[in-house]
Motif scaffolding. Structure first.
Motif, PDB file in Angstrom:
ATOM      1  N   ARG A 208       0.807  -1.270  -0.090  1.00  0.00           N
ATOM      2  CA  ARG A 208      -0.031   0.123   0.120  1.00  0.00           C
ATOM      3  C   ARG A 208       0.980   1.197   0.154  1.00  0.00           C
ATOM      4  NH1 ARG A 208      -3.961  -2.159   4.580  1.00  0.00           N
ATOM      5  NH2 ARG A 208      -3.244  -0.236   5.355  1.00  0.00           N
ATOM      6  N   CYS A 209       1.914   1.138  -0.615  1.00  0.00           N
ATOM      7  CA  CYS A 209       2.752   2.404  -0.828  1.00  0.00           C
ATOM      8  C   CYS A 209       2.504   3.174  -1.767  1.00  0.00           C
ATOM      9  CB  CYS A 209       4.362   1.837  -0.975  1.00  0.00           C
ATOM     10  SG  CYS A 209       5.535   3.310  -1.002  1.00  0.00           S
TER      11      CYS A 209
ATOM     12  N   PRO B  69       2.270   5.198  -9.274  1.00  0.00           N
ATOM     13  CA  PRO B  69       2.318   6.350 -10.088  1.00  0.00           C
ATOM     14  C   PRO B  69       1.002   7.390  -9.835  1.00  0.00           C
ATOM     15  CG  PRO B  69       2.914   4.587 -11.324  1.00  0.00           C
ATOM     16  CD  PRO B  69       2.406   4.269 -10.312  1.00  0.00           C
ATOM     17  N   ARG B  70      -0.061   6.751  -9.738  1.00  0.00           N
ATOM     18  CA  ARG B  70      -1.355   7.575  -9.570  1.00  0.00           C
ATOM     19  C   ARG B  70      -1.364   8.256  -8.027  1.00  0.00           C
ATOM     20  NH1 ARG B  70      -5.069   2.536  -9.898  1.00  0.00           N
ATOM     21  NH2 ARG B  70      -3.456   1.918  -8.596  1.00  0.00           N
TER      22      ARG B  70
END
Length: 72
Positions: free
Chosen positions: A19-20, A25-26
């Motif tokens: 969950r990084c 990229p979004r």
């Protein structure tokens, strides 16, 4: 030469999504969940040298979820 590629979106311990936000990229412009929690230095020290600093742990492997459950 080590040709193993680290997937920065998965936990290097269990392989689950970490969950990084920085690996996606979004959401790269958002702070990661780990910026607001304290991860036990012993947990980080137990990681194999080859994966340290390469990808975030998931909240479970970082021990964060257990701390939240204990606080509830």
């Amino acid at each position: 030469m080590d040709t193993h590629i680290i997937d920065t979106s998965t936990c290097p311990v269990c392989g689950a999504s970490n969950r990084c936000t920085l690996a996606d990229p979004r959401t790269v412009d958002q702070a990661c969940w780990c910026f607001t929690v304290a991860i036990d230095p012993e947990v980080l020290a137990a990681l194999p040298e080859a994966v340290r600093g390469q990808a975030c742990l998931c909240p479970q492997c970082a021990g964060v979820e257990a701390k939240r459950r204990d606080a509830s």
